[in-house]
Design a protein around this motif. Structure first.
Motif, short mmCIF file in Angstrom:
data_model
loop_
_atom_site.label_atom_id
_atom_site.label_comp_id
_atom_site.label_asym_id
_atom_site.label_seq_id
_atom_site.Cartn_x
_atom_site.Cartn_y
_atom_site.Cartn_z
N SER A 81 -4.86 -25.23 -34.15
CA SER A 81 -5.15 -26.38 -33.30
C SER A 81 -5.70 -25.88 -31.98
CB SER A 81 -3.88 -27.22 -33.06
OG SER A 81 -2.89 -26.45 -32.41
N GLY A 82 -6.39 -26.79 -31.27
CA GLY A 82 -6.96 -26.42 -29.98
C GLY A 82 -8.47 -26.24 -30.06
N GLN A 83 -9.06 -25.93 -28.93
CA GLN A 83 -10.51 -25.82 -28.82
C GLN A 83 -10.92 -24.55 -28.09
OE1 GLN A 83 -11.03 -29.83 -26.88
NE2 GLN A 83 -12.80 -29.93 -28.25
N VAL A 84 -12.14 -24.07 -28.42
CA VAL A 84 -12.80 -23.01 -27.67
C VAL A 84 -14.14 -23.56 -27.21
CG1 VAL A 84 -13.79 -20.69 -27.73
CG2 VAL A 84 -11.68 -21.19 -29.00
N LEU A 85 -14.38 -23.53 -25.89
CA LEU A 85 -15.64 -24.03 -25.33
C LEU A 85 -16.41 -22.88 -24.70
CD1 LEU A 85 -13.75 -26.59 -25.51
CD2 LEU A 85 -14.99 -27.46 -23.53
N HIS A 132 -19.37 -22.40 -22.14
CA HIS A 132 -20.17 -23.08 -21.12
C HIS A 132 -20.09 -24.60 -21.28
CE1 HIS A 132 -22.56 -22.00 -17.74
NE2 HIS A 132 -23.53 -22.83 -18.06
N GLY A 133 -18.89 -25.09 -21.58
CA GLY A 133 -18.64 -26.52 -21.69
C GLY A 133 -18.94 -27.12 -23.04
N GLU A 134 -19.55 -26.36 -23.95
CA GLU A 134 -19.87 -26.87 -25.28
C GLU A 134 -18.83 -26.39 -26.30
OE1 GLU A 134 -23.83 -25.90 -26.42
OE2 GLU A 134 -24.75 -26.81 -24.64
N ASP A 135 -18.41 -27.31 -27.16
CA ASP A 135 -17.38 -27.01 -28.15
C ASP A 135 -17.92 -26.02 -29.19
OD1 ASP A 135 -15.24 -26.94 -29.86
OD2 ASP A 135 -15.02 -29.11 -30.02
N ALA A 136 -17.27 -24.84 -29.25
CA ALA A 136 -17.67 -23.82 -30.22
C ALA A 136 -16.60 -23.60 -31.27
CB ALA A 136 -17.96 -22.51 -29.49
N THR A 137 -15.59 -24.48 -31.31
CA THR A 137 -14.42 -24.28 -32.17
C THR A 137 -14.80 -24.09 -33.63
OG1 THR A 137 -13.20 -25.72 -30.65
CG2 THR A 137 -12.15 -25.20 -32.76
N ASP A 138 -15.73 -24.88 -34.11
CA ASP A 138 -16.10 -24.83 -35.53
C ASP A 138 -17.36 -24.01 -35.80
OD1 ASP A 138 -13.94 -26.49 -36.24
OD2 ASP A 138 -15.09 -28.28 -35.68
N GLN A 139 -17.87 -23.34 -34.77
CA GLN A 139 -19.06 -22.52 -34.97
C GLN A 139 -18.74 -21.22 -35.68
OE1 GLN A 139 -20.94 -21.84 -31.18
NE2 GLN A 139 -21.96 -23.83 -31.15
N ASP A 175 0.07 -22.94 -27.83
CA ASP A 175 -0.46 -23.86 -26.83
C ASP A 175 -1.05 -23.12 -25.62
OD1 ASP A 175 -1.05 -26.46 -26.02
OD2 ASP A 175 0.77 -26.62 -24.81
N VAL A 176 -1.98 -22.21 -25.90
CA VAL A 176 -2.58 -21.37 -24.86
C VAL A 176 -3.76 -22.09 -24.19
CG1 VAL A 176 -3.88 -19.24 -24.44
CG2 VAL A 176 -1.87 -19.22 -25.93
N ASN A 177 -3.77 -22.05 -22.86
CA ASN A 177 -4.88 -22.59 -22.07
C ASN A 177 -5.39 -21.49 -21.14
OD1 ASN A 177 -5.03 -25.76 -22.45
ND2 ASN A 177 -2.87 -25.20 -22.44
N ILE A 202 -16.01 -19.39 -20.54
CA ILE A 202 -15.24 -19.63 -21.77
C ILE A 202 -14.01 -20.45 -21.38
CG2 ILE A 202 -14.01 -18.58 -23.72
CD1 ILE A 202 -15.52 -15.97 -23.07
N GLU A 203 -13.73 -21.48 -22.17
CA GLU A 203 -12.52 -22.27 -21.92
C GLU A 203 -11.74 -22.41 -23.21
OE1 GLU A 203 -11.20 -26.30 -19.49
OE2 GLU A 203 -13.30 -25.94 -19.99
#
Length: 366
Positions: A56-60, A62-69, A20-22, A3-4
């Motif tokens: 704002s920001g993204q959730v991945l 296994h490297g795939e963007d799941a932000t809008d899932q 702005d969490v990473n 998870i990223e």
């Protein structure tokens, strides 16, 4: 499944829950999100699950963007603090629920559902309760059933929100050990939220310490406890004593005690606060020719193999208490009682320049 989280921010009205969490969670890792109420840990977990939408920001995954899932597409298992079991269903049907409500083309055959549910009940050591109802189980048993239900749908990621918060201390400790063993057997990527520092340090592979919507430190349990990155982490992870200190070119002074601090070799005439854990303070009956702080014992509490002393410095007009922990054997050697004068000296300390310290420093520093 890794998870990223990238540059994640979330506000509720004027309140900033995440700033702005990473964060990266390694595949097969058991990660703890630790922090006080309002630090953002549950919001972060819910954004990863898809139960909340970030500003704002993204959730991945296994490297795939799941932000809008949608949450259903993310294939996560979620365990809540208060079990959320269906009271009118048996334990078997509670665990089978996620499989039975799948669309027909994705629903396993009945024989496969029964086999999977019974295997999971056996895994959580409660297969003998399959025909019971939730009200017939203890809190610890219900939480294990909630975990089995989350695992039934074969999630890629397991998320747990204060999973043991509603349980008493003894049951909570037993379930912590059980969860660690279960994770070692399954190796499913897991993230759990807790405000209990002991829980995080005992169970997790790595700990993420959060405060006011930001990550203060990420590290193994030993790293965050032994090498706190900030005054907040130091104060949040266990008891600590604060001492006023002077800092100059790699040397620090607490009263007449002089200490080498090579990491502050460039510091020039700074005031600082020294952080010292109670078990890192030496206690002697006499000064033994070495610099030490004269103090008086004001309270003695024996707790199992540990004796906790509360002392106050004799030169401290405010009589601010200092917490000290020694072994029972050492306590017997010293033969201390309330009112005795002793000499104390930090065995190990960490220094933070004054401007880095929290707003509570003035009140807490010795």
């Amino acid at each position: 499944m890794s998870i990223e989280v990238l540059n994640l921010s979330k506000q509720f009205g004027t309140f900033t829950a995440l700033h702005d969490v990473n964060l990266q969670v390694h595949s097969g890792e058991l990660l703890a999100l630790l922090g006080p109420s309002g630090s953002g840990k549950t919001t972060l977990l819910r954004v990863i699950a898809g139960l909340e939408t970030a500003d704002s920001g993204q959730v991945l995954f296994h490297g795939e963007d799941a932000t809008d899932q949608h949450v259903r597409e993310r294939q996560v298992g979620f365990v809540f603090q208060h079990y959320a079991l269906f009271r009118n269903m048996t334990i078997f049907e509670n665990v089978a629920f996620g499989l039975r409500v799948r669309p027909k083309k994705f629903r396993p055959p009945e024989t496969e559902i029964r086999d999977r549910v019974m295997k999971l009940l056996h895994l959580v050591q409660l297969d003998w309760l399959a025909d019971r109802y939730p009200h017939q189980l203890s809190g610890g048993q219900r939480q294990r059933i909630a975990l089995a239900r989350a695992l039934a749908v074969e999630p890629k990621v397991l998320l747990l929100d204060e999973p043991f918060g509603a349980l008493d201390a003894k049951v909570r400790k037993e379930l912590r050990s059980w969860l660690r063993r279960l994770h070692d057997d399954m190796h499913i990527t897991s993230v759990f939220v807790t405000h209990d520092q002991e829980e995080a340090l005992e169970v997790a592979d790595r700990v993420v310490v959060m405060n006011e919507g930001r990550i203060e430190q990420i590290g193994t349990p030993d790293e965050v406890y032994e090498q706190p990155a900030s005054p907040f982490v130091y104060e949040f992870l266990g008891n600590v004593n604060l001492f006023h200190s002077r800092l100059h070119r790699g040397r620090a002074w607490i009263g007449d005690i002089e200490v080498d601090v090579p990491e502050h070799a460039e510091a020039d005439e700074l005031t600082a606060v020294a952080y010292v854990r109670p078990h890192e303070i030496e206690v002697e009956r006499t000064q033994n020719g070495e610099a030490a702080l004269a103090a008086r014992v004001v309270h003695v509490l024996s707790v199992g193999p540990i004796v906790r002393l509360e002392v106050v410095r004799i030169d401290d007009a405010d009589k601010t208490p200092i917490q000290v922990e020694i072994s029972k054997e050492r306590f017997r050697e010293l033969q201390l009682v309330k009112g005795d004068e002793v000499f104390i000296k930090p065995r190990r300390l960490d220094l933070f320049p004054k401007h880095q310290n929290s707003v509570n420093d003035t009140a807490q520093a010795q």
